[in-house]
Design a protein around this motif. Structure first.
Motif, PDB file in Angstrom:
ATOM      1  N   PHE A  78       6.228  11.289   3.772  1.00  0.00           N
ATOM      2  CA  PHE A  78       6.298   9.873   3.409  1.00  0.00           C
ATOM      3  C   PHE A  78       6.981   9.066   4.516  1.00  0.00           C
ATOM      4  O   PHE A  78       6.502   8.003   4.910  1.00  0.00           O
ATOM      5  N   CYS A  79       8.074   9.589   5.044  1.00  0.00           N
ATOM      6  CA  CYS A  79       8.821   8.881   6.087  1.00  0.00           C
ATOM      7  C   CYS A  79       8.072   8.834   7.414  1.00  0.00           C
ATOM      8  O   CYS A  79       8.273   7.925   8.205  1.00  0.00           O
ATOM      9  N   ASN A  80       7.224   9.807   7.664  1.00  0.00           N
ATOM     10  CA  ASN A  80       6.534   9.908   8.949  1.00  0.00           C
ATOM     11  C   ASN A  80       5.194   9.183   8.971  1.00  0.00           C
ATOM     12  O   ASN A  80       4.298   9.571   9.714  1.00  0.00           O
ATOM     13  N   GLN A  81       5.045   8.104   8.232  1.00  0.00           N
ATOM     14  CA  GLN A  81       3.788   7.367   8.188  1.00  0.00           C
ATOM     15  C   GLN A  81       3.645   6.339   9.308  1.00  0.00           C
ATOM     16  O   GLN A  81       2.532   5.995   9.682  1.00  0.00           O
ATOM     17  N   ALA A  82       4.741   5.845   9.832  1.00  0.00           N
ATOM     18  CA  ALA A  82       4.683   4.766  10.825  1.00  0.00           C
ATOM     19  C   ALA A  82       4.659   5.328  12.243  1.00  0.00           C
ATOM     20  O   ALA A  82       5.322   6.322  12.546  1.00  0.00           O
ATOM     21  N   ASP A  83       3.912   4.676  13.116  1.00  0.00           N
ATOM     22  CA  ASP A  83       3.805   5.115  14.509  1.00  0.00           C
ATOM     23  C   ASP A  83       5.093   4.902  15.302  1.00  0.00           C
ATOM     24  O   ASP A  83       5.343   5.608  16.271  1.00  0.00           O
ATOM     25  N   ASN A  84       5.897   3.938  14.884  1.00  0.00           N
ATOM     26  CA  ASN A  84       7.111   3.614  15.625  1.00  0.00           C
ATOM     27  C   ASN A  84       8.323   4.430  15.170  1.00  0.00           C
ATOM     28  O   ASN A  84       9.418   4.227  15.650  1.00  0.00           O
ATOM     29  N   MET A  85       8.101   5.366  14.234  1.00  0.00           N
ATOM     30  CA  MET A  85       9.203   6.166  13.707  1.00  0.00           C
ATOM     31  C   MET A  85       8.858   7.644  13.754  1.00  0.00           C
ATOM     32  O   MET A  85       7.692   8.014  13.687  1.00  0.00           O
ATOM     33  N   GLU A 116       0.820  -1.209   0.000  1.00  0.00           N
ATOM     34  CA  GLU A 116       0.000   0.000   0.000  1.00  0.00           C
ATOM     35  C   GLU A 116       0.861   1.269   0.000  1.00  0.00           C
ATOM     36  O   GLU A 116       0.371   2.367  -0.257  1.00  0.00           O
ATOM     37  N   THR A 117       2.152   1.133   0.269  1.00  0.00           N
ATOM     38  CA  THR A 117       3.065   2.265   0.324  1.00  0.00           C
ATOM     39  C   THR A 117       3.638   2.537  -1.059  1.00  0.00           C
ATOM     40  O   THR A 117       4.291   1.683  -1.648  1.00  0.00           O
ATOM     41  N   VAL A 118       3.388   3.750  -1.563  1.00  0.00           N
ATOM     42  CA  VAL A 118       3.845   4.155  -2.890  1.00  0.00           C
ATOM     43  C   VAL A 118       4.878   5.276  -2.726  1.00  0.00           C
ATOM     44  O   VAL A 118       4.633   6.257  -2.016  1.00  0.00           O
ATOM     45  N   TYR A 119       6.011   5.146  -3.386  1.00  0.00           N
ATOM     46  CA  TYR A 119       7.082   6.129  -3.275  1.00  0.00           C
ATOM     47  C   TYR A 119       6.734   7.390  -4.055  1.00  0.00           C
ATOM     48  O   TYR A 119       6.474   7.329  -5.253  1.00  0.00           O
ATOM     49  N   PRO A 120       6.760   8.561  -3.378  1.00  0.00           N
ATOM     50  CA  PRO A 120       6.385   9.811  -4.038  1.00  0.00           C
ATOM     51  C   PRO A 120       7.519  10.449  -4.845  1.00  0.00           C
ATOM     52  O   PRO A 120       7.298  11.350  -5.647  1.00  0.00           O
ATOM     53  N   LEU A 121       8.745   9.993  -4.603  1.00  0.00           N
ATOM     54  CA  LEU A 121       9.940  10.466  -5.307  1.00  0.00           C
ATOM     55  C   LEU A 121      10.802   9.257  -5.629  1.00  0.00           C
ATOM     56  O   LEU A 121      10.634   8.189  -5.021  1.00  0.00           O
ATOM     57  N   ASP A 122      11.729   9.413  -6.555  1.00  0.00           N
ATOM     58  CA  ASP A 122      12.706   8.354  -6.762  1.00  0.00           C
ATOM     59  C   ASP A 122      13.453   8.132  -5.452  1.00  0.00           C
ATOM     60  O   ASP A 122      13.823   9.099  -4.762  1.00  0.00           O
ATOM     61  N   TYR A 123      13.684   6.856  -5.111  1.00  0.00           N
ATOM     62  CA  TYR A 123      14.308   6.503  -3.842  1.00  0.00           C
ATOM     63  C   TYR A 123      15.349   5.429  -4.109  1.00  0.00           C
ATOM     64  O   TYR A 123      15.130   4.507  -4.899  1.00  0.00           O
ATOM     65  N   GLY A 124      16.476   5.572  -3.479  1.00  0.00           N
ATOM     66  CA  GLY A 124      17.527   4.583  -3.672  1.00  0.00           C
ATOM     67  C   GLY A 124      18.593   4.725  -2.608  1.00  0.00           C
ATOM     68  O   GLY A 124      18.304   5.035  -1.457  1.00  0.00           O
ATOM     69  N   TYR A 125      19.837   4.536  -3.037  1.00  0.00           N
ATOM     70  CA  TYR A 125      20.933   4.549  -2.069  1.00  0.00           C
ATOM     71  C   TYR A 125      22.246   4.894  -2.739  1.00  0.00           C
ATOM     72  O   TYR A 125      22.361   4.870  -3.977  1.00  0.00           O
ATOM     73  N   LEU A 126      23.231   5.217  -1.905  1.00  0.00           N
ATOM     74  CA  LEU A 126      24.595   5.430  -2.374  1.00  0.00           C
ATOM     75  C   LEU A 126      25.318   4.094  -2.293  1.00  0.00           C
ATOM     76  O   LEU A 126      25.510   3.544  -1.200  1.00  0.00           O
ATOM     77  N   ASN A 127      25.687   3.583  -3.441  1.00  0.00           N
ATOM     78  CA  ASN A 127      26.354   2.290  -3.495  1.00  0.00           C
ATOM     79  C   ASN A 127      27.680   2.328  -2.729  1.00  0.00           C
ATOM     80  O   ASN A 127      28.384   3.333  -2.733  1.00  0.00           O
ATOM     81  N   LYS A 150      11.723  22.578  -1.855  1.00  0.00           N
ATOM     82  CA  LYS A 150      11.147  22.575  -0.501  1.00  0.00           C
ATOM     83  C   LYS A 150       9.911  21.688  -0.452  1.00  0.00           C
ATOM     84  O   LYS A 150       9.698  20.954   0.516  1.00  0.00           O
ATOM     85  N   GLU A 151       9.069  21.773  -1.489  1.00  0.00           N
ATOM     86  CA  GLU A 151       7.863  20.931  -1.545  1.00  0.00           C
ATOM     87  C   GLU A 151       8.218  19.452  -1.562  1.00  0.00           C
ATOM     88  O   GLU A 151       7.589  18.646  -0.882  1.00  0.00           O
ATOM     89  N   GLU A 152       9.220  19.083  -2.363  1.00  0.00           N
ATOM     90  CA  GLU A 152       9.640  17.680  -2.425  1.00  0.00           C
ATOM     91  C   GLU A 152      10.244  17.229  -1.105  1.00  0.00           C
ATOM     92  O   GLU A 152      10.063  16.081  -0.700  1.00  0.00           O
ATOM     93  N   GLY A 153      10.944  18.121  -0.409  1.00  0.00           N
ATOM     94  CA  GLY A 153      11.469  17.792   0.907  1.00  0.00           C
ATOM     95  C   GLY A 153      10.337  17.493   1.883  1.00  0.00           C
ATOM     96  O   GLY A 153      10.395  16.522   2.636  1.00  0.00           O
ATOM     97  N   LYS A 154       9.295  18.312   1.847  1.00  0.00           N
ATOM     98  CA  LYS A 154       8.132  18.068   2.698  1.00  0.00           C
ATOM     99  C   LYS A 154       7.444  16.769   2.313  1.00  0.00           C
ATOM    100  O   LYS A 154       7.023  15.999   3.184  1.00  0.00           O
ATOM    101  N   THR A 155       7.362  16.487   1.017  1.00  0.00           N
ATOM    102  CA  THR A 155       6.767  15.227   0.547  1.00  0.00           C
ATOM    103  C   THR A 155       7.550  14.035   1.082  1.00  0.00           C
ATOM    104  O   THR A 155       6.969  13.060   1.571  1.00  0.00           O
ATOM    105  N   ALA A 156       8.886  14.095   1.000  1.00  0.00           N
ATOM    106  CA  ALA A 156       9.733  13.009   1.507  1.00  0.00           C
ATOM    107  C   ALA A 156       9.557  12.845   3.015  1.00  0.00           C
ATOM    108  O   ALA A 156       9.441  11.722   3.517  1.00  0.00           O
ATOM    109  N   LEU A 157       9.518  13.961   3.730  1.00  0.00           N
ATOM    110  CA  LEU A 157       9.346  13.901   5.183  1.00  0.00           C
ATOM    111  C   LEU A 157       7.991  13.308   5.553  1.00  0.00           C
ATOM    112  O   LEU A 157       7.910  12.428   6.419  1.00  0.00           O
TER     113      LEU A 157
END
Length: 119
Positions: free
Chosen positions: A102-109, A36-47, A93-100
């Motif tokens: 997105f990350c703040n969806q879980a109760d334990n985080m 049910e969780t859909v990524y609002p921005l491209d998401y990945g990692y630094l290899n 700034k808008e994308e930063g708020k979107t990412a934040l």
């Protein structure tokens, strides 16, 4: 204090410039376990980097053509008993708020966003 802040951002710039960015969850894709969780921005990692969760350092990629480090998200996860950062590259700034949000969806985080100040 200001000099320490500058050095912090410079070291992160170095990590980014010295690493390959891998996008493993493109914008609009679903989380592999929580469908049910859909990524609002491209998401990945630094290899070839490591964060406190023993995985690579996470990145959100925004729409700005220049993928400059614009902010970090600092996370605290009570269930995992860990904390880590996620880098925001080329994010408005808008994308930063979107990412934040997105990350703040879980109760334990809980997460906060720290924006970089450019002169």
């Amino acid at each position: 204090m200001l000099e320490d802040n500058v050095r912090f951002w410079q070291l992160l710039d170095h990590l980014i410039n010295d690493s390959k960015i891998v996008i493993d969850r493109p914008k609009g894709s679903r989380h592999p376990r929580f469908h049910e969780t859909v990524y609002p921005l491209d998401y990945g990692y630094l290899n070839r980097t490591t964060s406190s969760d023993d995985e690579a350092i996470d990145v959100f990629i925004g729409s700005n053509a220049v993928k400059k480090l614009t902010a970090v998200i600092i996370t605290v996860n009570i269930m995992k008993k860990d904390s880590e950062i996620k880098l925001l590259l080329g994010c408005s700034k808008e994308e930063g708020k979107t990412a934040l949000d997105f990350c703040n969806q879980a109760d334990n985080m809980q997460e906060i966003l720290v924006s970089r100040k450019y002169k």
